[in-house]
Design a protein around this motif. Structure first.
Motif, short mmCIF file in Angstrom:
data_model
loop_
_atom_site.label_atom_id
_atom_site.label_comp_id
_atom_site.label_asym_id
_atom_site.label_seq_id
_atom_site.Cartn_x
_atom_site.Cartn_y
_atom_site.Cartn_z
N UNK A 97 -19.50 -13.09 42.74
CA UNK A 97 -18.90 -13.94 43.24
C UNK A 97 -17.60 -13.75 42.93
N UNK A 98 -16.94 -14.97 43.02
CA UNK A 98 -15.18 -14.84 42.90
C UNK A 98 -14.70 -14.36 41.50
N UNK A 99 -14.00 -13.58 40.90
CA UNK A 99 -13.02 -13.67 39.54
C UNK A 99 -11.89 -13.83 39.89
N UNK A 100 -12.05 -14.65 38.76
CA UNK A 100 -10.57 -15.35 38.03
C UNK A 100 -9.39 -15.22 36.91
N UNK A 101 -8.07 -14.86 36.77
CA UNK A 101 -7.91 -14.89 35.72
C UNK A 101 -6.74 -16.58 36.00
N UNK A 102 -7.28 -16.83 34.98
CA UNK A 102 -5.65 -18.37 34.40
C UNK A 102 -4.54 -18.00 33.17
N UNK A 103 -3.61 -18.18 33.31
CA UNK A 103 -2.87 -17.80 32.54
C UNK A 103 -2.33 -19.51 32.07
N UNK A 104 -2.33 -19.55 30.75
CA UNK A 104 -1.59 -21.01 30.28
C UNK A 104 0.18 -20.80 30.78
N UNK A 105 0.52 -21.25 30.97
CA UNK A 105 1.94 -22.34 30.70
C UNK A 105 2.42 -23.32 30.22
N UNK A 106 1.88 -23.72 29.15
CA UNK A 106 2.17 -24.79 29.05
C UNK A 106 3.26 -25.84 29.05
N UNK A 107 3.14 -27.34 29.38
CA UNK A 107 1.23 -27.37 29.05
C UNK A 107 0.56 -27.25 30.66
N UNK A 108 0.17 -26.60 31.62
CA UNK A 108 -0.40 -26.18 32.68
C UNK A 108 -0.95 -24.67 32.90
N UNK A 109 -2.11 -24.73 33.21
CA UNK A 109 -2.90 -23.80 33.15
C UNK A 109 -3.09 -23.51 34.80
N UNK A 110 -2.40 -22.04 35.26
CA UNK A 110 -2.40 -21.47 36.70
C UNK A 110 -3.29 -20.64 36.80
N UNK A 111 -3.54 -20.32 38.05
CA UNK A 111 -4.50 -19.24 37.59
C UNK A 111 -3.63 -18.43 39.07
N UNK A 112 -3.82 -16.76 38.56
CA UNK A 112 -2.43 -16.26 39.05
C UNK A 112 -3.23 -15.06 39.34
N UNK A 113 -4.36 -14.68 39.79
CA UNK A 113 -4.61 -13.26 40.02
C UNK A 113 -6.97 -13.85 40.46
N UNK A 114 -7.17 -13.12 41.47
CA UNK A 114 -8.61 -13.08 41.75
C UNK A 114 -9.05 -11.82 41.92
N UNK A 115 -10.46 -11.49 42.49
CA UNK A 115 -11.01 -10.35 42.78
C UNK A 115 -12.47 -11.26 43.82
N UNK A 116 -12.53 -11.49 44.80
CA UNK A 116 -13.65 -11.03 45.10
C UNK A 116 -14.96 -10.64 45.87
N UNK A 117 -16.86 -10.96 45.46
CA UNK A 117 -17.13 -10.31 44.71
C UNK A 117 -18.27 -11.06 46.44
N UNK A 118 -18.18 -11.89 47.02
CA UNK A 118 -19.28 -12.00 47.94
C UNK A 118 -19.28 -10.84 49.28
N UNK A 119 -20.02 -10.67 49.81
CA UNK A 119 -19.35 -9.61 50.63
C UNK A 119 -20.05 -9.93 52.06
N UNK A 120 -20.51 -11.18 51.76
CA UNK A 120 -21.44 -11.53 53.15
C UNK A 120 -22.10 -13.31 52.95
N UNK A 121 -22.17 -14.06 53.88
CA UNK A 121 -22.53 -15.10 53.47
C UNK A 121 -21.54 -16.38 52.88
N UNK A 122 -22.55 -17.15 52.30
CA UNK A 122 -21.45 -18.07 51.72
C UNK A 122 -20.29 -17.56 50.65
N UNK A 123 -19.42 -18.09 50.66
CA UNK A 123 -18.22 -17.23 49.81
C UNK A 123 -17.09 -18.89 48.53
#
Length: 270
Positions: A97-123
């Motif tokens: 599945x989709x793996x993501x990294x979020x970082x605290x940029x107070x007072x916000x939380x922001x997604x900054x990196x990802x890796x996609x594990x789904x190779x076929x079908x629903x993503x």
């Protein structure tokens, strides 16, 4: 006056960032509550430095990629993505599945990196650089669960609850309902959501904590279609997710950088 001008420029940039197709001059002026002539002067300066462009046909003003380029360059130089990418890749491969990294940029939380594990079908996929919805995502709940209830409630109310059409059927609609999910997350040790952020999706998240302060400075998440990311799959993945978050918590370069992002704003609260 200088501070006021800077605030107006930043408000203008943030407004355009929320409207990828741009906005007309009058809408910008009305939204920011400034005279049309003043908005035009600010836009002309940003256009001159190529941070903003004006569409010839519609007349709308929109951000160029220059701000995005600066942000990506900054993240690259910080080493955050380089440090975390191998961990994300492993989580994506293990989960499918989709793996993501979020970082605290107070007072916000922001997604900054990802890796996609789904190779076929629903993503399931998501935009990087976007602010995390605190009340409906596993990523947001994990962070809120690391905070006192009063602070968690303040951050959630600052962002506001998503309208029903913009989230999943199980999304919390009230502050008590949200705090109940936060309490469940604390008890479990990681966050788990099922059709809260969007129908047909599920996700789990665990915090990255600063080794010195114990404060959450980011988190790792796994998200995917709920028909695949079931509770049984969640239970099998939880030890791997927690171990991955622990690994990143122990990386000094990462923890020092992320602590600096959240530390400045925390100092202002005290």
């Amino acid at each position: 006056m200088a501070g006021s001008l800077l605030r107006r420029v930043l408000d203008l940039v943030e407004l355009l960032a929320a409207h990828a197709r741009g906005l007309p001059l009058q809408t910008i002026a009305d939204t920011l509550h400034i005279p049309k002539s003043g908005a035009h002067r600010l836009l002309a300066e940003l256009v001159a430095y190529r941070y903003v462009a004006q569409d010839v046909e519609s007349g709308r003003y929109l951000l160029t990629t220059k701000f995005a380029t600066l942000g990506l360059k900054h993240l690259s130089n910080s080493g955050v993505v380089d440090i975390a990418q191998s961990v994300l890749n492993r989580l994506a491969d293990l989960s499918g599945e989709l793996a993501r990294l979020a970082i605290v940029d107070y007072p916000r939380l922001v997604w900054v990196a990802k890796a996609q594990g789904a190779r076929s079908g629903l993503r399931y996929d998501g935009d990087m650089g976007s602010e995390v919805r605190l009340a409906t995502t596993a990523t947001g709940l994990a962070w809120l669960a690391s905070l006192p209830d009063e602070e968690a409630a303040e951050l959630a109310l600052r962002q506001g609850f998503s309208p029903p059409e913009a989230c999943g059927p199980n999304a919390p609609r009230t502050l008590p309902a949200l705090l109940a999910l936060v309490a469940e997350t604390r008890a479990r040790g990681y966050a788990w959501v099922h059709e809260t952020n969007a129908a047909g999706t599920a996700a789990m998240a665990a915090n990255i904590v600063h080794p010195g302060t114990g404060r959450a400075i980011g988190n790792l998440s796994i998200a995917g279609p709920s028909q695949r990311l079931t509770e049984a799959h969640r239970d099998a993945l939880a030890p791997e997710l927690l171990a991955a978050a622990g690994t990143l918590s122990s990386v000094r370069a990462l923890s020092e950088y992320l602590a600096a992002l959240s530390g400045g704003a925390l100092a202002q609260r005290q």
